[in-house]
Scaffold this active site. Structure first.
Site, short mmCIF file in Angstrom:
data_model
loop_
_atom_site.label_atom_id
_atom_site.label_comp_id
_atom_site.label_asym_id
_atom_site.label_seq_id
_atom_site.Cartn_x
_atom_site.Cartn_y
_atom_site.Cartn_z
N PRO A 2 0.85 -1.20 0.00
CA PRO A 2 0.00 0.00 0.00
C PRO A 2 0.89 1.24 0.00
O PRO A 2 1.86 1.31 0.73
CB PRO A 2 -0.76 -0.10 1.33
CG PRO A 2 -0.53 -1.46 1.86
CD PRO A 2 0.72 -1.99 1.22
N GLU A 3 0.57 2.19 -0.84
CA GLU A 3 1.31 3.44 -0.84
C GLU A 3 0.46 4.50 -0.13
O GLU A 3 -0.64 4.22 0.32
CB GLU A 3 1.63 3.86 -2.28
CG GLU A 3 2.57 2.83 -2.94
CD GLU A 3 3.56 3.47 -3.89
OE1 GLU A 3 3.87 4.66 -3.72
OE2 GLU A 3 4.03 2.77 -4.80
#
Ligand SMILES: [Zn+2]
Length: 275
Positions: A2-3
């Site tokens: 996840p960014e």
């Protein structure tokens, strides 16, 4: 992984569902998830009310009304799910927080890389993980004055430097490739060769990419799903990441994939130049 836009999407989803809810029971099924003393974590979190859900770069900050904050890093595959359905709990559910409305906030993590740590809210800036983070896009600290010295002191390639969370935080492999394509810089350009204009463009492109990412609900390149089970659709907006062998949307040259600093890196060999 996840960014930042994904973590922001999770934050917004969590806030809508758990803010103001009291945690009546805590079950930690995978003790290594917790950095620090597990019994103390359970003791301090049980009975507390979630007063807010914040974020710093890719860290979720679940603030409690008793002066403590759960610092949660999803790492590769961590996810939150809110459900009252017992079937939502499976062998990958490593922490289960029962809320006073009967719902459960379930932390799932197939790869078990995510971590949670309880920290005094007033002293968050002293936390080792948070302390070292550089300015993040869309924040007031994300300015040319702050970023220029942080970038220019490195002679390593710009790709590696932008991934370094102590230089600037929040951008991971996907968004760094996208930003470098936007600003037409070859990922192997030495960071200290950048002009003021390049740095200004990186700041603008980083803000834009984060905005777009958040608006799209994050990327679901991997298996990311927000706390309501919705998949993000950011991958439809990507220009170079994962697009090797397809034409560059700007000049039509085939996008190539190379390794830079050990990371898979996508770029256009024609319109992204080395300086
Ligand atoms: Zn191109």
């Amino acid at each position: 992984m996840p960014e930042m836009p994904e973590v922001e999407t999770v934050r917004r989803s969590l806030i809508a569902q758990v803010k103001g809810r009291k945690i009546t029971h805590v079950e930690i099924r995978y003790p290594d998830l917790i950095t620090g003393d597990v019994d103390q974590f359970v003791e301090f979190v049980t009975g507390a009310t979630i007063s807010d859900v914040g974020r710093r770069a890719k860290f979720l900050l679940i603030h409690l009304d008793n002066g403590y904050t759960i610092i949660s890093h999803l790492r590769m595959e961590g996810k939150y799910r809110i459900s009252a359905d017992p079937s939502a709990i499976d062998k990958h559910s490593h922490a289960i927080f029962t809320l006073d409305n009967g719902q459960k906030m379930i932390y799932n993590d197939v790869r078990k890389f995510g971590r949670m740590q309880l920290w005094n809210t007033d002293e968050l800036s002293e936390n080792k993980s948070l302390k070292k983070l550089g300015p993040e896009p869309l924040s007031t600290e994300f300015t040319f004055q702050n970023l220029k010295p942080r970038i220019m002191r490195h002679h390593k390639d710009i790709k590696t430097v932008l991934l370094d969370q102590s230089v600037m935080s929040g951008l991971g492999n996907i968004y760094v490739d996208e930003v470098l394509w936007q600003v037409k810089l070859h990922p192997e350009t030495p960071a200290n060769h950048l002009s003021d204009e390049d740095i200004q463009k990186i700041i603008e492109a980083s803000n834009q990419e984060m905005d777009k990412g958040i608006a799209a609900g994050g990327s679901s390149i991997r298996t990311y799903v927000d706390a309501t089970g919705h998949k993000g659709n950011m991958q439809n907006n990507l220009k170079v990441y994962g697009k090797e062998g397809t034409p560059c949307p700007r000049c039509g040259t085939e996008i190539v994939k190379i390794k830079v600093g050990g990371r898979g890196t996508h770029f256009c060999p024609k319109c992204q130049v080395v300086k």
